[in-house]
Design an enzyme around this catalytic site. Structure first.
Site, PDB file in Angstrom:
ATOM      1  N   ARG A  80      28.825  25.543  37.099  1.00  0.00           N
ATOM      2  CA  ARG A  80      28.016  26.773  37.068  1.00  0.00           C
ATOM      3  C   ARG A  80      26.625  26.382  37.547  1.00  0.00           C
ATOM      4  NH1 ARG A  80      24.939  30.564  37.033  1.00  0.00           N
ATOM      5  NH2 ARG A  80      25.135  32.470  35.778  1.00  0.00           N
ATOM      6  N   GLU A  88      27.740  40.044  40.756  1.00  0.00           N
ATOM      7  CA  GLU A  88      29.156  39.934  40.422  1.00  0.00           C
ATOM      8  C   GLU A  88      30.024  40.381  41.593  1.00  0.00           C
ATOM      9  OE1 GLU A  88      30.470  38.678  37.568  1.00  0.00           O
ATOM     10  OE2 GLU A  88      28.430  38.166  36.996  1.00  0.00           O
ATOM     11  N   ARG A 128      32.000  24.938  31.349  1.00  0.00           N
ATOM     12  CA  ARG A 128      31.634  24.665  32.737  1.00  0.00           C
ATOM     13  C   ARG A 128      30.404  23.764  32.729  1.00  0.00           C
ATOM     14  NH1 ARG A 128      30.929  30.800  34.676  1.00  0.00           N
ATOM     15  NH2 ARG A 128      29.497  30.628  32.917  1.00  0.00           N
TER      16      ARG A 128
END
Length: 230
Positions: A80, A88, A128
């Site tokens: 990330r 998004e 992540r």
């Protein structure tokens, strides 16, 4: 008749407790489920300047404008991009945000099939790895903000991250109307967009509802069974 009522109340109580316990178990499992590579990664990607930034990784996949998959040191895992938040992209029936696709495509041009270095800032709640990604000396996270295809992350800042260059890059992109900033006052941050378009799956209500509905089905079945005994 009184006995039948007691049977039904007993079954309903058991189902309610099972649903509540099941929902709690699901939430606990989702939160605590470990990444199979996290222990190995901790030895390679120590946070900040302590980490081995000479280790290179190959980018395998771009999920969106701020998440990628890499492989290196015998491991494959998600990164990330720390400090930024991209529009998004949407998936399935979930609608995408303006410039979401463009953001992912631009990140693809920057890192796809490249050997990258990572400056780690630990991991997030989804296991992540939070990291600044570098191709040569180029900070990819910062490049996304400069291109107007990501904003500075509005949530809790990763300890040790110098956010000043990111805010400066965002201000410059916003003032020049670069990328997603061309939307002006109609712009919605990814954080707010997720809040407005949160799916039931993301809040865990689907699992809880499924359990309750299953229990109600059991109650109906028991009631039919009891009636059949009359």
């Amino acid at each position: 008749m009184k006995r039948k009522g007691l049977y039904i109340l007993f079954i309903a109580a058991v189902c309610f407790l099972s649903a509540a316990q099941g929902d709690a178990w699901f939430r606990k499992a989702e939160k605590q489920q470990p990444d199979s590579s996290s222990k190995s990664l901790s030895a390679i990607l120590q946070p900040g300047e302590k980490g081995d930034q000479s280790q290179t990784f190959t980018v395998l996949r771009i999920y969106d404008g701020d998440t990628i998959q890499v492989r290196g040191a015998g491991l494959t895992f998600k990164i990330r991009l720390v400090g930024i938040d991209a529009p998004e992209t949407g998936y399935g029936k979930r609608k995408g945000q303006p410039f979401g696709r463009e953001s992912g495509q631009y990140l693809d041009t920057l890192v796809k099939d490249e050997s990258v270095r990572l400056k780690s800032y630990g991991s997030d709640r989804y296991n992540r790895q939070l990291a600044e990604v570098f191709v040569g000396e180029k900070n990819i996270n910062l490049a996304m903000v400069r291109a107007g295809l990501a904003e500075v992350y509005q949530g809790k800042r990763a300890p040790g991250l110098n956010a000043r260059p990111y805010f400066e890059a965002e201000t410059a992109a916003r003032e020049s109307g670069t990328g997603m900033w061309v939307q002006g006052n109609s712009y919605t941050s990814p954080r707010e967009w997720r809040r407005q378009n949160r799916s039931p799956q993301s809040s865990g209500t689907v699992k809880k509802t499924d359990l309750i509905n299953r229990c109600l089905d059991w109650v109906k079945t028991i009631m039919r069974f009891v009636r059949a005994l009359d």
